[in-house]
Enzyme design. Structure first.
Site, PDB file in Angstrom:
ATOM      1  CE  LYS A 181     -41.502 -45.243  18.713  1.00 48.30           C
ATOM      2  NZ  LYS A 181     -41.759 -45.372  20.129  1.00 48.30           N
TER       3      LYS A 181
HETATM    4  C1  LIG Z   1     -43.512 -45.653  20.069  1.00 46.90           C
HETATM    5  C2  LIG Z   1     -44.053 -46.824  20.805  1.00 46.90           C
HETATM    6  C3  LIG Z   1     -45.333 -47.334  20.564  1.00 46.90           C
HETATM    7  C4  LIG Z   1     -46.343 -46.650  19.693  1.00 46.90           C
HETATM    8  O1  LIG Z   1     -45.912 -46.322  18.427  1.00 46.90           O
HETATM    9  P1  LIG Z   1     -46.632 -45.087  17.651  1.00 46.90           P
HETATM   10  O2  LIG Z   1     -46.038 -45.175  16.285  1.00 46.90           O
HETATM   11  O3  LIG Z   1     -46.226 -43.848  18.374  1.00 46.90           O
HETATM   12  O4  LIG Z   1     -48.086 -45.327  17.669  1.00 46.90           O
HETATM   13  C5  LIG Z   1     -45.726 -48.477  21.218  1.00 46.90           C
HETATM   14  N1  LIG Z   1     -44.921 -49.086  22.094  1.00 46.90           N
HETATM   15  C6  LIG Z   1     -43.683 -48.626  22.371  1.00 46.90           C
HETATM   16  C7  LIG Z   1     -42.822 -49.377  23.325  1.00 46.90           C
HETATM   17  C8  LIG Z   1     -43.215 -47.467  21.750  1.00 46.90           C
HETATM   18  O5  LIG Z   1     -41.997 -47.014  22.051  1.00 46.90           O
END
Ligand SMILES: *Cc1c(COP(=O)(O)O)cnc(C)c1O
Length: 368
Positions: A181
């Protein structure tokens, strides 16, 4: 075009982590998570932020804080990853998949209306690839049907539309800080809310109801441990300070790659909507070639990582644990025809130019 550099904050971060190591182990958890929460609330201009262990945990805690539980139905776009939906199962709620408009990527509200029942309690819009639907349409739909809005803004830090920031449209906005992210801390997540009761409930729920919300006894309810570890909070603090630079760089990277693909046969950039301030999470192009999904897979094999080719992203309603008799076609169309290139802050112009050269060469040669 030159990409804006990312400020090197490694030395101050190393110093902070070294200082923290002197304090560990600290059963109280230390002050960093609380500081991070204040800084997040300021950066996103919201009253409350609650830091948690992951984006999945943010959704879990947020849904619980909005009272979602056994027997409740929650509308979720099929155009999403399983991580959006797993927290619903953990709470005993049922995901009800709704379609997306393949032209705009926004929710198909006609489909959403058809899928409402007396048990529908909430809607979880997902800003996949940082792209946002129309906030006014979402709010109007949710208000008309009395639904809580819990945003999955995991990929949408820094996006806004019609002046409204992703993660601030409804009751709660949920973010992930997993590596990959834009704002990352290794693992981690947080939620944003304007509602003090939701923030108090979330802070209690993430730590086995301790501290409990005002007027309640600690440990008087079963919850979970979704706390963010202090070293990760320190990394998150350092990256939050450079978030404007990280966003500027991601937007420039995306623009650079999209710009280099103008002449690519069978590929056309997916432009953001008017009034959308897109964070540029992933360069997006519509694939108009024979066997478009196979083309995305082929690109992944040639070293261009992308959502469908590398991570086999499929509409959530078609995953084996769901027995959808009426699959969402718009979502399937989007995922079959979209090239979403996976970037990190490390990708330089050289990397992006190499990706562009591979995409151009392979698109030229592609016969399906
Ligand atoms: C990364 C992501 C998640 C989950 O996040 P984690 O930190 O990996 O648990 C949920 N929804 C979307 C759209 C994501 O890209």
């Amino acid at each position: 075009m030159t990409l804006p550099p990312i400020p090197n904050t490694r030395q101050p971060l190393a110093d902070q982590l070294t200082a923290l190591l002197e304090q560990l182990p600290d059963p109280s958890g230390g002050p960093n998570t609380g500081q991070l929460e204040q800084e997040l609330a300021e950066a996103f201009d919201v009253p409350h932020a609650v830091a948690v262990a992951s984006g999945t945990a943010a959704l879990h805690v947020a849904l619980a804080a909005c009272g979602i539980g056994p027997g409740d139905e929650v509308l979720v776009p099929a155009l999403t990853v399983v991580m959006t939906v797993a927290p619903l199962a953990a709470l005993g709620a049922t995901p009800v998949f709704i379609d997306s408009d393949p032209d705009t990527l926004d929710l198909d509200f006609d489909d959403a209306v058809r899928k409402l029942t007396a048990r529908t309690r909430a809607i979880v819009p997902v800003h996949l690839w940082g792209r946002m639907g129309d906030p006014a349409a979402l709010t109007a739909f949710a208000q008309e049907h009395g639904l809580a809005v819990i945003e999955d803004a995991a990929q949408a830090a820094g996006s806004a539309r019609s002046g409204q920031r992703a993660g601030t449209l409804g009751a709660v906005g949920c973010f992930s800080m997993k590596d990959g992210k834009i704002l990352w801390s290794g693992e981690g997540g947080f939620l944003l809310t304007a509602r003090p009761q939701v923030a108090e409930h979330a802070a209690a729920f993430r730590s086995h109801w301790q501290p409990a919300p005002p007027g309640q006894a600690p440990l008087s309810r079963l919850a979970t441990n979704a706390r963010l570890a202090a070293p990760l909070a320190v990394i998150a603090q350092a990256n939050l300070r450079r978030l404007p630079s990280l966003l500027a760089r991601r937007r420039a990277q995306t623009q650079h790659l999209i710009g280099a693909l103008q002449q690519a046969p069978g590929l056309s950039p997916l432009a953001p909507a008017p009034g959308e301030e897109w964070n540029g999470f992933a360069p997006l192009a519509h694939i108009d070639l024979p066997r478009p999904r196979a083309f995305a897979q082929h690109l992944a094999q040639q070293g261009v990582p992308n959502s469908t080719g590398s991570f086999r992203l499929v509409p959530c309603d078609t995953r084996p644990m769901f027995t959808s008799t009426n699959p969402c076609r718009g979502a399937a169309h989007v995922l079959d025809h979209t090239l979403a290139v996976v970037l990190t802050e490390h990708d330089t112009e050289t990397t992006l130019d190499r990706h562009a050269a591979v995409i151009l060469r392979e698109a030229d040669a592609w016969t399906g």
